[in-house]
Design an enzyme around this catalytic site. Structure first.
Site, PDB file in Angstrom:
ATOM      1  N   GLU A 177     160.809  -6.763  69.602  1.00 25.67           N
ATOM      2  CA  GLU A 177     161.972  -6.836  68.713  1.00 25.67           C
ATOM      3  C   GLU A 177     161.727  -7.797  67.558  1.00 25.67           C
ATOM      4  OE1 GLU A 177     165.501  -7.607  71.056  1.00 25.67           O
ATOM      5  OE2 GLU A 177     165.623  -5.478  71.544  1.00 25.67           O
ATOM      6  N   GLU A 192     164.248   0.439  75.536  1.00 32.61           N
ATOM      7  CA  GLU A 192     165.174  -0.311  76.385  1.00 32.61           C
ATOM      8  C   GLU A 192     166.544   0.357  76.360  1.00 32.61           C
ATOM      9  OE1 GLU A 192     165.439  -4.576  75.782  1.00 32.61           O
ATOM     10  OE2 GLU A 192     163.274  -4.753  75.497  1.00 32.61           O
TER      11      GLU A 192
HETATM   12  C1  GAL Z   1     166.345  -7.224  74.407  1.00 35.07           C
HETATM   13  C2  GAL Z   1     164.985  -7.824  74.697  1.00 35.07           C
HETATM   14  C3  GAL Z   1     164.739  -7.892  76.194  1.00 35.07           C
HETATM   15  C4  GAL Z   1     165.935  -8.494  76.875  1.00 35.07           C
HETATM   16  C5  GAL Z   1     167.179  -7.714  76.514  1.00 35.07           C
HETATM   17  C6  GAL Z   1     168.446  -8.264  77.113  1.00 35.07           C
HETATM   18  O1  GAL Z   1     166.761  -7.462  73.129  1.00 35.07           O
HETATM   19  O2  GAL Z   1     163.971  -7.070  74.091  1.00 35.07           O
HETATM   20  O3  GAL Z   1     163.590  -8.625  76.439  1.00 35.07           O
HETATM   21  O4  GAL Z   1     166.050  -9.810  76.465  1.00 35.07           O
HETATM   22  O5  GAL Z   1     167.378  -7.772  75.145  1.00 35.07           O
HETATM   23  O6  GAL Z   1     168.362  -8.217  78.480  1.00 35.07           O
END
Ligand code: GAL
Length: 731
Positions: A184, A253
């Site tokens: 990110e 994600e």
């Molecule tokens: C995302 C990040 C992950 C984790 C997630 C929240 O933005 O890439 O590593 O932190 O948020 O659980």
């Protein structure tokens, strides 16, 4: 498309590699539709399982459950700080055995997405960076800085070489089909301007030059340069398109729930909404979805990021913290995966044709050869169901739902129709007999007597502790004249302490005078309270506590913690006295930590006193022995009788505990624009985390040593061990 299982294909690839017959090339490439493995476009369903968040004996079971749940890929970050705890010294043992974890996935016939980072965020201490990295001369994290780039390249190369030497990339016949560099970086890159862009471009090239033979991705990085694929992270990603028309649409994600922070509510995400978001992404042409998390697990030891991330990283994931299946989440997604796989030949064959079926209703139709097709029928209305006509047939669509028709005629799945019963976690009390509790209290007088470091002024905490402990003592003294009028019964003087985070216990002449903590919203806080002082020299001992190091934000390595002042005594006859610049002594950590009281061998090296009745005492160590409950269910400790501290079993750290009550808005789930219910909050008015996972493999049949360090005060007699199971609830 011929359906060869992932395991068979890998085997085939390997055999051909070994026999050097080049009929099939082991390769992973991509085009605009999908990741292409050995010449075949694939719809890939993936789930994050982070190896250090469970124990090696749990891995096989978790991965098998992932496979049974219909996943093709297991995704993990690589956690730099556990692998290189001090510069140049590596650890790949036990929970940190990355190669073993990947081989376990390979054995199950699944693929791997290896998110090397090495910045990972992940609610992990310091975002995965080792703390020593901050002290490399001239370093600045995650920007165009030579010392940083050198260390990042060294670690990334080490991991890639390790994978290559074990033949773990798919190009070598192994399971790794994708890798991630950075994490990110987009939002950061914008804040850092030209230096950010230069660093990001360097990182992409550095990764690609490592020649893994499989594609690299950068998540949330719109500028990812070719051939790196930019991917989406979020609760929804149907609005997302990659930065080039020839890259596939990937969601790295898909948040299955959310993480929790001590003192905040517990987060959940309804599976109907999660399924809807995934189906919505696929119908738009998405071809890779990774659930973050599929199994969240536990932040054992001091690995939780922060501040204030809970020890549980359950995440409301389809497999719960303990490795047990969470229903209906698991089954409802499994059914979704089956439905998507039935459509796979059409999904990878054509782009969707979008047909309007009403104000809120649409069909996405994927044509397939010989006149076949697959369709997704969507009702975007959040409250009303809809009857639609598609291909001269009538379909009822519940609100906010998608029906999947692999043959354009029969509905095999609807995202809002959940067929599986809900399960509810149950903690079955065990007959753990703690024969006796013994206690020893931290000697507060040592705070300055033994101090190796004393200096004028207040020091930043991490600079002193280098995170070898959560605790740093700041000790000084104040001389009070016998003529001070408060000594004759007037109002007590007030001590005010400004802290940069995260928590503080104030001791005056060895007695706890009060505690204060920052909040997830604001780590900085002040302690202000009347304090009892006597004539003559008074000792002021401040125990500053970190609760997990910051894991995100611009230049988070520069964010301070500890007592940075001012520290001021107010209400004296001559007004206030600023103690900030006077001489302070420092002690890193607790005496019990230095003596390694938690280890079975060292536990008997001090004179423990038997604990008869419980009188809550600050800074107390407690120990007892117990026999393991029968069976092989995961175990859990009820810490609700305690306040805050850490707990160990047989020398292994279960993690930080804190029974801070959850405050916040538990009334509703969040709605955002046209999206709904992506994040719900529950548990207000109760401790955010009451139960703490004790992995089965850490206990033996008899004589298990349980050690607790309590900061504020609690009743160890009421600590309970339970077996964790789940039972069905009737819907
Ligand atoms: C995302 C990040 C992950 C984790 C997630 C929240 O933005 O890439 O590593 O932190 O948020 O659980």
């Amino acid at each position: 498309m011929e359906a060869i299982s992932a395991s068979k294909r890998m085997l085939l690839c390997m055999l051909i590699f070994v026999s050097a017959l080049q009929f099939i090339q082991c390769s992973v490439t991509y085009d605009k539709k999908a990741i292409i493995i050995d010449g075949q476009r694939r719809i890939l369903l993936s789930g994050s399982i982070h190896y250090p968040r469970s124990t090696p004996d749990m891995w096989e079971g978790l991965i098998q459950k992932a496979k049974d749940g219909g996943l093709d890929v297991v995704d993990t970050y690589v956690f730099w700080n556990v692998h290189e705890p001090s510069q140049g010294n590596y650890n790949f043992e036990g929970r940190y055995d990355l190669v073993q974890f990947i081989k376990t996935i390979q054995k199950a016939g699944l693929y791997v997405h290896l998110r090397i980072g090495p910045y990972v965020c992940a609610e992990w201490n310091f975002g995965g960076f080792p703390v020593w990295l901050k002290y490399v001369p001239g370093i600045k994290f995650r920007t165009n800085n030579e010392p940083f780039k050198m260390e990042m390249q060294k670690f990334t190369t080490k991991i890639v070489e390790m994978m290559k030497s074990e033949r773990l990339f798919q190009s070598q016949g192994g399971p790794i089909i994708l890798s991630q560099i950075e994490n990110e970086y987009g939002p950061e890159s914008k804040a850092y301007g030209a230096a950010g862009k230069a660093y990001m471009t360097w990182a992409a090239k550095m990764a690609v030059d490592l020649g893994t033979g499989v594609p690299w991705v950068m998540c949330k990085e719109d500028d990812a340069p070719d051939p790196v694929i930019n991917t989406c992270n979020g609760f929804y990603c149907d609005y997302f398109s990659p930065n080039k028309p020839y890259k596939p649409n990937m969601w790295t994600e898909a948040w299955s729930g959310w993480f929790d922070q001590f003192g905040g509510p517990v987060h959940t995400r309804p599976v109907e909404d999660l399924a809807f978001s995934v189906a919505r992404f696929i119908q738009k042409g998405g071809s890779f979805v990774n659930y973050y998390m599929y199994h969240g697990g536990t932040n054992f030891g001091r690995t939780a990021g922060g501040p204030f991330i809970t020890t549980s990283y359950d995440y409301d994931a389809p497999i719960d913290e303990y490795g047990l299946i969470r229903q209906p989440k698991y089954d409802h997604l499994k059914e979704l995966h089956k439905a998507i796989k039935l459509c796979e030949p059409a999904l990878v064959y054509s782009d969707p044709k979008v047909i309007s079926l009403g104000n809120y209703e649409q069909a996405h139709v994927f044509a397939y050869k010989a006149g076949g097709c697959a369709a997704f029928l969507t009702n975007y209305h959040v409250n009303s169901s809809a009857g639609v006509k598609f291909n001269n047939m009538h379909y009822e669509l519940p609100p906010w739902s998608i029906s999947i028709l692999p043959d354009c005629s029969h509905v095999v799945y609807n995202t809002a129709k959940v067929g599986t019963k809900e399960t509810w976690p149950q903690m079955i009390p065990s007959n753990m007999k703690t024969l006796s509790w013994e206690t020893v209290t931290e000697d507060i007088s040592t705070g300055d007597h033994d101090a190796k470091l004393s200096t004028f002024g207040l020091l930043e905490q991490l600079n002193v502790t280098r995170d070898t402990s959560d605790y740093l003592w700041y000790t000084t003294s104040v001389d009070i004249s016998p003529n001070e009028s408060f000594l004759r019964g007037r109002q007590l003087p007030t001590l005010s302490v400004q802290s940069a985070g995260h928590g503080l216990h104030v001791f005056i002449n060895g007695k706890l005078s009060g505690s204060a903590f920052g909040t997830p919203e604001n780590r900085k806080f002040s302690f202000t309270r009347g304090v009892s002082l006597h004539a003559g020299v008074n000792k002021v001992s401040l125990l500053s506590v970190t609760v997990g190091l910051q894991n995100n934000g611009a230049h988070f390595e520069t964010w301070n913690s500890g007592v940075l002042g001012p520290v001021v005594l107010q209400g004296l006859d001559r007004g206030s006295r600023d103690l900030s610049l006077q001489k302070w002594s420092y002690q890193v950590g607790l005496n019990g930590e230095a003596m390694n009281l938690v280890s079975p061998r060292q536990a008997s090296s001090v004179d423990w006193m038997s604990l008869v009745a419980s009188k809550p005492q600050p800074l107390s160590w407690y120990k007892t022995y117990f026999n393991a409950p029968e069976g092989n269910e995961p175990l859990t400790l009820d810490m609700s009788s305690m306040t805050k501290g850490q707990v160990w079993i047989n020398g292994q750290s279960i993690g930080r505990y804190w029974t801070a009550y959850a405050k916040g808005d538990c009334q509703r789930c969040s709605y955002a624009g046209t999206y709904r219910q992506w994040k719900c909050q529950i548990g207000c008015g109760r401790p955010t985390q009451r139960w703490y996972h004790v992995p089965r493999s850490w206990v033996k049949p008899t004589q298990n040593l349980l050690v607790v360090f309590e900061e504020v005060g609690g009743d160890p007699w009421r600590i309970k061990l339970a077996k964790r199971t789940v039972r069905d609830l009737v819907r």
